[in-house]
Design a protein around this motif. Structure first.
Motif, PDB file in Angstrom:
ATOM      1  N   MET A  60       0.520  -1.351  -0.060  1.00  0.00           N
ATOM      2  CA  MET A  60      -0.162   0.044   0.010  1.00  0.00           C
ATOM      3  C   MET A  60       1.250   0.940  -0.483  1.00  0.00           C
ATOM      4  N   VAL A  61       0.995   2.593  -0.606  1.00  0.00           N
ATOM      5  CA  VAL A  61       1.374   3.341  -0.264  1.00  0.00           C
ATOM      6  C   VAL A  61       0.064   4.233  -0.163  1.00  0.00           C
ATOM      7  N   MET A 323     -14.868   0.721  -7.790  1.00  0.00           N
ATOM      8  CA  MET A 323     -14.730  -0.776  -8.787  1.00  0.00           C
ATOM      9  C   MET A 323     -14.952  -0.302 -10.053  1.00  0.00           C
ATOM     10  N   ILE A 328      -9.182   1.963 -11.557  1.00  0.00           N
ATOM     11  CA  ILE A 328      -9.126   1.602 -10.316  1.00  0.00           C
ATOM     12  C   ILE A 328      -9.544  -0.376 -11.025  1.00  0.00           C
ATOM     13  N   PRO A 334     -11.451  -4.758  -5.113  1.00  0.00           N
ATOM     14  CA  PRO A 334     -10.342  -4.895  -5.844  1.00  0.00           C
ATOM     15  C   PRO A 334      -9.360  -4.207  -5.008  1.00  0.00           C
ATOM     16  N   ILE A 336      -5.983  -4.218  -2.905  1.00  0.00           N
ATOM     17  CA  ILE A 336      -5.764  -2.364  -2.227  1.00  0.00           C
ATOM     18  C   ILE A 336      -4.530  -1.587  -3.002  1.00  0.00           C
ATOM     19  N   VAL A 339      -5.625   0.019  -5.445  1.00  0.00           N
ATOM     20  CA  VAL A 339      -6.356   0.990  -5.298  1.00  0.00           C
ATOM     21  C   VAL A 339      -5.709   2.044  -4.535  1.00  0.00           C
ATOM     22  N   SER A 340      -4.553   1.577  -3.884  1.00  0.00           N
ATOM     23  CA  SER A 340      -3.904   2.590  -3.386  1.00  0.00           C
ATOM     24  C   SER A 340      -2.867   3.901  -3.506  1.00  0.00           C
ATOM     25  N   SER A 343      -5.600   6.166  -6.103  1.00  0.00           N
ATOM     26  CA  SER A 343      -5.497   7.322  -5.465  1.00  0.00           C
ATOM     27  C   SER A 343      -4.952   7.411  -5.012  1.00  0.00           C
TER      28      SER A 343
ATOM     29  N   GLY B   2     -12.933  -3.091   1.591  1.00  0.00           N
ATOM     30  CA  GLY B   2     -11.577  -2.660   1.798  1.00  0.00           C
ATOM     31  C   GLY B   2     -11.460  -2.068   0.832  1.00  0.00           C
ATOM     32  N   MET B   3     -12.344  -0.827   0.004  1.00  0.00           N
ATOM     33  CA  MET B   3     -12.008  -0.114  -0.928  1.00  0.00           C
ATOM     34  C   MET B   3     -12.049   1.135  -0.332  1.00  0.00           C
ATOM     35  N   SER B   6      -9.409   1.516   1.827  1.00  0.00           N
ATOM     36  CA  SER B   6      -8.358   2.028   1.590  1.00  0.00           C
ATOM     37  C   SER B   6      -8.473   3.434   0.392  1.00  0.00           C
ATOM     38  N   HIS B   7      -9.076   3.414   0.246  1.00  0.00           N
ATOM     39  CA  HIS B   7      -8.761   5.454   0.244  1.00  0.00           C
ATOM     40  C   HIS B   7      -8.884   6.468   0.947  1.00  0.00           C
ATOM     41  N   THR B  10      -5.013   6.007   2.254  1.00  0.00           N
ATOM     42  CA  THR B  10      -3.943   6.482   1.066  1.00  0.00           C
ATOM     43  C   THR B  10      -3.847   7.996   1.028  1.00  0.00           C
ATOM     44  N   SER B  11      -5.739   8.416   1.016  1.00  0.00           N
ATOM     45  CA  SER B  11      -5.570  10.412   0.609  1.00  0.00           C
ATOM     46  C   SER B  11      -6.377  10.531   1.721  1.00  0.00           C
TER      47      SER B  11
END
Lengths: 355, 104, 230
Positions: A60-61, A323, A328, A334, A336, A339-340, A343, B2-3, B6-7, B10-11
């Motif tokens: 993940m980032v 999705m 994505i 999806p 991770i 996704v990350s 994002s 999870g989506m 995750s966002h 992340t952000s």
């Protein structure tokens, strides 16, 4: 042998690409968006930056500190209690619990309340229940809470609605009749959406989210823009969000205009000014994922479209990143890692105001 | 599930864990772009924009101002009460607060 | 919107080449105007072009371009149908010059529908429209259709291709059920199966043994032509 990086295809499958392949796919995706939208591509620095994000180590980032943006939520609480193929995980719970879980457990910046069918039309017969649910939620919520649903104009065509199906009419070469049916459906939908939101605003909603606008084509967007205009006039402080269904407005009618602009065939950077003109506060541009192309191709294409929309817009843009959109993968859960990365790229390269 | 998580990881600005709700409100209420909204809220809170996503920096501020905290703090304003304090802080009118007041 | 104006201006002093006539026919189709198409067909016929050349190199080429312009958001569904209607009129003009039966020949018969439990209609209808405009005989049976309805229609019209649409992850299973029913009925080897719909992928098509997966309507037309070699 060149280092290979684990990335995803548009359907979520893991593949391994070296940097050259990643750059080639990125450039092809960027070029596709630039060609279709007649917009600028990304600079070599921006392209390189997306490649770096894709190739970052770690599952993940995250965005650089200080670059965080609000994350707004659509599909209501359906992702918790939904279990009918709407990405929900089927946990029995009330909608108030769902809203509070988003606020308190997940750290959401905004939330929305919605109906299990998630279209405006079926809300009308159960409006009292929706108003009650909104009032109860608003007593307990702190973050902005909108009411959200899809315009979903297809519900106004036979066999679901009162107007003849323009698809059937079109196939029989009854073009004028098909266009007339779309116009009548759009007027009906506008009326319903205004009526529903008048009630919900009286029941303490912060505002409205029109999700997947344009899913039924240009008539769907025409209807939504007119609803936005009327609601803005009646409720000057209402929060109004318009999220799209795809990058290009489908021309089912072909001749519908808003403020002198033909709606069919508009790309995100052309949609944004119209959404603002109608009176929305927030625009949700969308770029669909091609499942046969790589994550690099899809992300390059999506960032290019969205960056142009962000630049053309005079209201905040919260890119749709669910999705199968925004780069994505089209997959119910999806990955991770994808996704990350999508994002982060949208925030740092496309410059979005939120997600 | 999870989506969206995750966002947020992340952000996102973490909602009421930090100050994401306040920035989002200014985007909706005044059409502010991200940098303008962050600056507006940061000025109101007398912090730097980077602090708006910092749980440590925001926890005490939220508690002191009574604008809602994520954990159970006895006697701290919650729900509609916290939003009424947000109205005063950001100098905006919130529909749910206004409707509630009209019922009293 | 691009509605190309056809130029009826002859190049003075020389006969137009077949390539020029074909271009004029194609442009007439892209203009989506029946009168332009009829004028271009008559001109090409009078210039000695064979009916099959007029159709394949002129009119059909124009329809392909119409498909591209639709995909690019430059032409819209009504224009596609107007172009298809104009092409039908143009072909009708040539019928008396063609071999008996040749003019009415369609490249394939397609049954298209959305599987049971799924009420989504619009994407599937666009695919039907684009296939029809590409010259296929299309039977769109609607949405929320039980497996038996697909099988019955396939038998009734002796279809070469069946299109199965699903817009929800929960209804994709219906696509598999139709394929299984085709096997049980002994029809699977006689028919090509095409899948579409937002959550559908090539991997899903491979998994359940479909012949073709299309991302959008233009790809559906292209893909059907490829698998049928028409």
């Amino acid at each position: 042998m060149a280092t290979e990086y684990s990335i995803r295809m548009g359907d979520g499958k893991r593949v391994y690409h070296d940097k050259k392949q990643i750059m080639d796919d990125l450039e092809a995706g960027i070029a596709d968006a630039a060609d279709l939208g007649e917009i600028s591509g990304l600079s070599s620095d921006e392209t390189e930056r997306i490649a770096e994000i894709i190739m970052l180590e770690g599952r993940m980032v995250g965005v650089e500190e200080g670059k965080e943006v609000p994350v707004t939520h659509d599909i209501s609480t359906l992702r918790i209690d939904g279990d009918q193929g709407n990405s929900g995980v089927g946990i029995p719970s009330s909608r108030m619990i769902g809203c509070m879980m988003h606020e308190r457990a997940f750290g959401a910046d905004t939330m929305e309340l919605g109906h299990i069918d998630y279209s405006y039309k079926p809300v009308k017969p159960v409006i009292a229940q929706e108003c009650q649910a909104m009032e109860v939620c608003q007593q307990n919520m702190i973050i902005p809470l909108l009411y959200g649903a899809m315009p979903n104009m297809g519900l106004y065509y036979t066999p679901d609605g009162p107007f003849e199906n323009p698809g059937d009419l079109m196939k029989a070469f009854k073009i004028a009749e098909a266009q007339e049916s779309i116009e009548k459906s759009a007027d009906h939908l506008t009326r319903d959406m205004i009526w529903i939101m008048q009630h919900l605003m009286r029941s303490a909603s912060d505002g409205v989210n029109f999700d997947t606008t344009g899913a039924a084509g240009d008539g769907d967007m025409y209807s939504t823009l007119h609803a936005v205009e009327a609601l803005r006039k009646e409720f000057p402080n209402m929060y109004i969000e318009v999220g799209m269904a795809g990058e290009c407005v489908l021309g089912m009618h072909g001749g519908l205009e808003y403020d002198g602009t033909t709606l069919a065939g508009l790309w995100p950077h052309q949609q944004a000014p119209l959404v603002s003109k109608a009176g929305a506060n927030l625009f949700g541009p969308v770029v669909n994922t091609n499942t046969s192309k790589s994550f690099s191709w899809n992300l390059g294409r999506a960032v290019t479209f969205i960056k142009a929309a962000v630049e053309a817009s005079d209201i905040p843009c919260h890119v749709d990143m669910g999705m199968g959109v925004g780069g994505i993968p089209m997959f119910e859960t999806p990955p991770i890692d994808a996704v990350s990365r999508a994002s982060k790229a949208m925030v740092e390269v496309a410059g979005v105001d939120g997600i | 599930m999870g989506m969206p998580i995750s966002h947020i990881m992340t952000s996102g600005m973490s909602g009421i864990r930090a100050a994401g709700d306040l920035v989002a409100r200014m985007q909706f209420a005044k059409n502010m772009r991200i940098d303008e909204a962050k600056k507006f809220v940061a000025d109101k809170l007398n912090v730097a924009p980077i602090d708006l996503s910092d749980e440590f920096a925001m926890r005490e501020i939220r508690e002191d101002l009574g604008i809602g905290v994520i954990t159970s703090v006895a006697e701290a304003p919650k729900g509609i009460a916290a939003k009424m304090n947000i109205e005063k802080l950001l100098d905006i009118e919130i529909n749910s607060c206004e409707r509630f007041r009209n019922q009293i | 919107m691009i509605l190309l104006a056809i130029t009826n201006k002859n190049i003075v002093g020389r006969k137009m080449s077949k390539e020029e006539l074909a271009k004029e026919l194609s442009d007439a189709i892209i203009s989506c105007k029946k009168d332009n198409v009829i004028a271009a067909v008559e001109k090409a016929r009078d210039a000695g072009m064979e009916p099959t050349e007029i159709i394949e190199k002129g009119l059909a080429a124009g329809m392909n371009e119409v498909g591209v312009l639709f995909e690019r958001g430059k032409l819209f569904l009504p224009h596609v149908m107007m172009a298809a209607d104009a092409m039908t009129q143009g072909v009708a003009l040539l019928e008396k010059d063609m071999e008996p039966g040749e003019s009415a020949k369609k490249p394939a018969v397609i049954v298209n529908g959305t599987v049971e439990g799924d009420v989504h209609d619009i994407g599937k209808s666009i695919v039907s429209t684009m296939l029809q405009s590409a010259g296929f005989e299309v039977h769109d049976i609607g949405r929320d259709m039980p497996t038996k309805a697909f099988i019955d229609k396939i038998k009734e019209v002796n279809a070469n291709v069946v299109g199965l649409s699903a817009l929800m992850t929960t209804t994709m299973q219906g696509q598999k059920e139709v394929i299984e029913a085709l096997k049980e009925e002994g029809l699977r080897d006689e028919i090509k199966v095409m899948l579409g719909g937002a959550p559908v992928t090539q991997a899903w098509a491979d998994k359940i043994g479909a012949d073709l997966y299309a991302e959008n309507a233009t790809e559906a037309v292209r893909g059907v032509k490829e698998i049928l070699n028409v």
